[in-house]
Design an enzyme around this catalytic site. Structure first.
Site, mmCIF file in Angstrom:
data_model
loop_
_atom_site.group_PDB
_atom_site.id
_atom_site.type_symbol
_atom_site.label_atom_id
_atom_site.label_comp_id
_atom_site.label_asym_id
_atom_site.label_seq_id
_atom_site.Cartn_x
_atom_site.Cartn_y
_atom_site.Cartn_z
ATOM 1 N N CYS A 242 0.905 -1.344 -0.254
ATOM 2 C CA CYS A 242 0.293 0.300 0.104
ATOM 3 C C CYS A 242 0.328 1.106 -0.274
ATOM 4 C CB CYS A 242 -1.146 -0.483 1.085
ATOM 5 S SG CYS A 242 -2.661 1.278 1.292
ATOM 6 N N HIS B 40 -3.781 -5.431 1.074
ATOM 7 C CA HIS B 40 -2.729 -5.367 2.758
ATOM 8 C C HIS B 40 -2.657 -7.783 2.663
ATOM 9 C CE1 HIS B 40 -2.376 -1.736 3.373
ATOM 10 N NE2 HIS B 40 -3.649 -1.355 3.013
ATOM 11 N N GLU C 215 -1.378 -8.484 4.696
ATOM 12 C CA GLU C 215 -1.026 -8.732 6.237
ATOM 13 C C GLU C 215 -2.541 -8.678 7.530
ATOM 14 O OE1 GLU C 215 -0.247 -5.666 4.857
ATOM 15 O OE2 GLU C 215 -0.630 -4.608 6.272
#
Lengths: 721, 226, 79
Positions: B88, B203, B205
């Site tokens: 990002c 993302h 994560e």
């Protein structure tokens, strides 16, 4: 002192007389400014205090009730949850982007001021009819502002509400709620600990932002005022707030801070007076030391509402360490005064005392009013004509009403997964986040049923609390405590005052029954323009928990073939206010029947059944039944192209409202176990159908699933564009 | 040999903690958190530039962060053939540094996009080895400037060198979009020519733990470790 | 001296903001407005005693290093 000047400062002449008599001398203009800010409705709750005192604010899990920056509840071990809701209504009407952004900023500061790291936000926003360009502008600006601020700081937005009604045409409502996690032994309060402690200024420089914003927030608007008031809206800087949050949390976890206050509404005045009052001490502040963005007078510094600023008290010996940490975060820091034992608030400027007032007169002697109020007249019973309305019309009426459509357009502009602990995102009955590093989850929901409260403020408020309660229960979240945001029109009107008094009473009744004390809150009055009052809108933010994240329910359909059951009691069609309004049976507020009395024991009984069945893993998915009845609840449950097939005696039953209403999805193999459990508990249920693939079928009539879903999911954006 | 990694924190980073947890939980190795003003970087296998709004996203997303002190070390790390992953805002920073081609401009609809998106791998590299061809991954996005842009010449280079790692695609069910933010050729992530530096808008994560809506984000770390 | 630098997206890059502004203006009755593009203006102070060459060199360098991303943007020094 000049009478006009006094009135311009929002004080009545009687109020001024009290001050004058106490001091027995004339006031400086700076002192007048202080009273203007502190004796304002927004700061001292002069109208609502008498009634707010009646609310239950304590039980075995409350660590901190109302009176601090946020309430805190105990979540076992060393975990505490701080939360609060606050309004930014007027600023968001004048400048929607910055008004709503700074609303989010303010509520986040309230949370981290307590030493808590914010872990979630929710927003309850209400607008007028979408047909006007103004509403479209406000909606875009407010959503953009909320998103901009929260996304940048990186706190997930997990829910809230977004409603449209003509009552908010000239008074949109923006209520922002934040939830934070704090270690119980590391909670910070506004009370300073020692005489001689340094008062330090942390954060953005002070500018002209929002001078007189706090008094503005309690003004009755007139339409022409808008442009004139624009300069006093504060501009937010979320990047600064992020640095401030990290800096402050680092200072607090390093044990370098004694106490802390956010410089929010009424800026340095309110925060320093609060500190002195809470600690029963005095403060002496040199205004020449305040970091400034532009040249300002002492009066302006005192009343500036520049954002992203904190006031803290530290021990002299920590001055160097504090400066070092804040330098790393590139945050302005200045020692501006110290805690004294005088119990006076003293501000100096150019070696002159411009303010020297006893704390007592500012805080303890603040006015408290017992305003006249009327109780609404009893309503006559009326039977409405439902004969002309067909099932197709009823579905169509929901699918063309913004209030029923999927609001992804709003939520998708918010980051709801940052921090990596989000379990349920916006658009579900409650938002859920995990407490980082544990198996515990926190659920939160905001609700209000203005139409119910307009019809019957006492019962209506009970329904509102019950709806929030059901929102949490549906996810198998155990409701724990409440924060409230009481949005009303002018309390000088005894009818409005009656709505305020009775709804607080309803809140009290429900909160006691559910054992969910009110631990924080906010009051926003005078929400009216040109004599047109808003409907009473006391918003509830309810917080609950589950100690095991594996036990929580989804609100979305799980598997084709599962059975759909209904729990609770249907309100009959003549007594379902939203049915009558949204199916266009009547729009006349005088025609509605009184609300059916809500049986809170029944609510609890059904809720306990849902919780127990959830723990037994018998519930595959669950949603509460509210506005729009079973049909609307089922629409919200659609997922992965799964729909539903149902049979009911009368199709209109699908659109009626409920008390203790839940839709539950269960596996066929659990049917025996679930139904015998319910029977044993004396809880009636209705088996209405099953989950099917790509279909919607009501009483054997098939509807085009993709057509309905397409409208449900995508028409919101079309209508508001 | 254990896998070592580091996450860089800039002022305004807000996914640094998420990235640290992601690495801690999935690599089981040493994980460092490095402040942007550091002038040295421990010898690690992977560095993550996390998401967020470094320096408030003022001027341009990633512009100021690309001038931070640590960047010199980051470039050295990349030139050393070690893995570098920008997620990002991290992707935006990588393009601003010049380690990756192109730029990220405002989303086509001019709105922040915070939702689940669906991606699949385009060309094989060490970051997506464990992902099957045509496997659809569900991973959240959260960005305002994720619309990948480059000129035609660069695009041809990216294709010829097989530098496109991920592209957006439709999900399994109805009502999902082909290209959520208007990126050229629906590009969701690219690598450098040597394929040791990856920038991606989604993302991973936020999609690895059991309680997350999807665990597809694991595949990237699993690819690197295998 | 006050320096103004105009930064805008390069001509070939789709600029949705301009398009939206144009639609809004048209709907407000400004139908003769077209080809709208939105840029940003950076203002800064430089010492007055700086030479013209040095000024040009400093501004160009600042633009290339930080203020402008030449993959997508172009700039112009005003006045």
């Amino acid at each position: 002192m000049n009478e006009d000047l006094i009135l311009q400062h929002g004080l009545t002449l009687d109020e001024f007389k009290v001050i004058r008599k106490y001091l027995n001398r004339d006031l400086s203009i700076e002192e007048l400014g202080i009273f203007s800010a502190m004796w304002n409705e927004h700061c001292c709750y002069k109208t609502s205090k008498k009634w707010l005192k009646k609310l239950p604010t304590d039980n075995e899990i409350v660590i901190q009730g109302p009176g601090e920056n946020a309430g805190v509840i105990d979540l076992q071990d060393n975990d505490g949850i701080a939360f609060k809701i606050e309004s930014h209504n007027h600023p968001s009407y004048i400048e929607p982007f910055n008004g709503s952004a700074t609303g989010v900023g303010g509520i986040l500061r309230d949370i981290f001021t307590m030493g808590a790291r914010p872990i979630a936000t929710l927003d309850s926003i209400r607008f007028g009819l979408i047909e006007t360009e103004k509403t479209k502008y406000l909606l875009n600006g407010v959503v953009n502002g909320i998103g901009h601020y929260g996304n940048c700081i990186g706190i997930p937005n997990i829910g809230g509400e977004c409603e449209f009604e003509s009552t908010y045409d000239f008074n949109n409502l923006v209520n922002a709620m934040a939830v934070g996690h704090v270690q119980k032994d590391k909670i910070f309060y506004s009370k300073p600990k020692s005489i001689g402690g340094l008062i330090v200024y942390i954060g953005s420089k002070t500018g002209k932002d929002g001078i007189h914003g706090a008094s503005m927030a309690s003004d009755v608007f007139s339409e022409e005022d808008e442009d004139e008031k624009r300069p006093s809206v504060q501009v937010g800087d979320p990047f600064m707030e992020k640095l401030l949050m990290e800096g402050c949390l680092e200072l607090m976890s390093s044990g370098l801070i004694e106490s802390m206050q956010d410089m929010g509404a009424a800026g340095i005045t309110s925060s320093s007076v609060e500190m002195a009052s809470k600690g029963n001490v005095g403060v002496c502040i040199n205004l020449d030391k305040v970091p400034l963005r532009q040249p300002l007078s002492a009066y302006e510094i005192l009343l500036s509402e520049s954002q992203e600023r904190m006031l803290a008290v530290i021990d002299k010996k920590n001055n160097h360490k504090v400066r070092e940490i804040l330098q790393k975060w590139q945050i302005d820091y200045e020692v501006i005064g110290e805690i004294t034992d005088t119990k006076r608030v003293v501000f100096e400027s150019n070696n002159k005392k411009v303010v020297d007032l006893p704390v007592e007169i500012i805080v303890d002697d603040a006015p408290e009013y017992d305003r006249e109020f009327y109780i609404p007249r009893k309503r006559k019973n009326k039977d409405f004509d439902f004969s002309k309305i067909k099932l197709e019309d009823m579905i169509n009426n929901l699918l063309t009403n913004l209030n029923y459509l999927d609001k992804s357009w709003v939520f998708d502009q918010y980051d709801s997964t940052v921090m990596g602990d989000t379990i349920r995102e916006p658009g579900q009955s409650s938002g859920i986040v995990k407490i980082h590093g544990t198996q515990k989850v926190i659920g939160a929901s905001t609700d209000c049923n203005p139409l119910y409260i307009r019809i019957n403020p006492y019962e209506g408020m009970k329904y509102t609390v019950a709806e929030s309660y059901r929102n949490l229960i549906a996810c198998n979240i155990n409701p724990l405590a409440i924060t409230n945001n009481l949005n009303f029109a002018s309390p000088l009107d005894p009818n409005i005052m009656g709505e305020l008094v009775l709804s607080i009473h309803g809140l009290k009744t429900a909160a006691i029954k559910f054992n969910t004390p009110i631990v924080s809150g906010n009051v926003s009055l005078y929400n009216q323009t040109n004599e047109i009052p808003i409907k009473p809108t006391p918003v509830i933010g309810m917080v609950g928990s589950n100690m095991d994240l594996n036990k929580i329910n989804t609100n979305k359909f799980c598997e084709i073939g599962n059975k759909i059951l209904i729990l609770g009691k249907q309100l009959t069609k003549n007594f379902s206010p939203y049915l009558l309004q949204d199916q266009k049976i009547t729009f006349n507020i005088c025609e509605f029947n009184d609300l059916e009395v809500l049986d809170l024991d029944f609510e609890k009984k059904i809720a306990n059944c849902v919780l127990e069945l959830s723990d037994l893993k018998c519930i595959m998915s669950c949603n509460d039944i509210s506005r729009g009845g079973i049909f609307s609840a089922l629409l919200k449950m659609q997922y992965k192209d799964m729909g539903f097939k149902v049979k009911v005696p009368d199709p209109i039953d699908l659109f009626c409202e409920y008390s203790a209403g839940y839709v539950i999805e269960i596996r066929s193999k659990d049917f025996e176990e679930v139904t015998s459990f319910l029977t044993k508990k004396g809880a009636e249920y209705l088996e209405i159908g099953e989950v099917i693939k790509e279909g919607i079928e009501i009483n054997s009539k098939k509807f085009d699933y993709f057509d309905i879903m397409n409208k449900y999911r995508n028409d919101f954006e079309k209508i508001i564009s | 040999m254990s896998f070592k990694s580091a996450v860089i924190t800039f002022p305004g980073s807000n996914c640094d903690r998420d990235a640290l947890c992601y690495l801690n939980d999935l690599t089981k190795g040493e994980v460092h958190n490095i402040w942007h003003e550091e002038t040295s970087l421990p010898k690690v296998d992977l560095v993550i530039l996390p998401g967020g709004f470094s320096f408030g996203d003022y001027l341009r997303s990633g512009a100021m962060a690309s001038k931070s002190k640590i960047i010199h070390e980051i470039v050295k790390h990349a030139n050393d053939n070690r893995y570098l992953l920008g997620i990002c805002n991290g992707f935006q920073i990588l393009t601003e540094i010049g380690l990756l081609e192109g730029a990220l401009i405002r989303n086509k609809k001019l709105k922040f996009l915070g939702k689940n998106c669906f991606i699949k791998k385009k060309f094989k590299n060490n970051f997506n080895l464990s992902i099957k061809d045509n496997q659809i991954l569900q991973i959240p996005v959260a960005h305002n400037e994720g619309n990948f842009y480059c000129d035609t010449e660069t695009l041809n280079l990216l294709k010829n060198n097989e530098q496109i790692a991920f592209e957006y695609c439709k999900g399994e069910f109805s009502n999902t979009e082909e290209n959520i933010n208007g990126s050229i050729e629906a590009i969701a992530g690219i690598t450098n020519k040597k394929k040791n530096v990856l920038g991606m808008m989604p993302h991973p994560e936020r999609a690895y733990s059991d309680f997350h809506q999807s665990q597809d984000g694991r595949l990237i770390i699993e690819s690197l470790i295998s | 001296m006050r320096i103004k630098i105009l930064v805008r997206l390069k001509g070939q890059i789709l600029e949705p903001q301009g398009k939206v502004i144009e639609q809004s203006l048209n709907s407000l009755g400004f139908t003769e407005f077209s080809n709208i593009r939105q840029g940003k203006l950076i203002e800064l102070d430089l010492p007055d005693n700086i030479s013209k060459e040095e000024k040009v060199q400093k501004i160009d360098s600042a633009c290339k290093k930080l203020l402008v991303n030449d993959i997508i943007e172009e700039y112009e020094v005003l006045g």
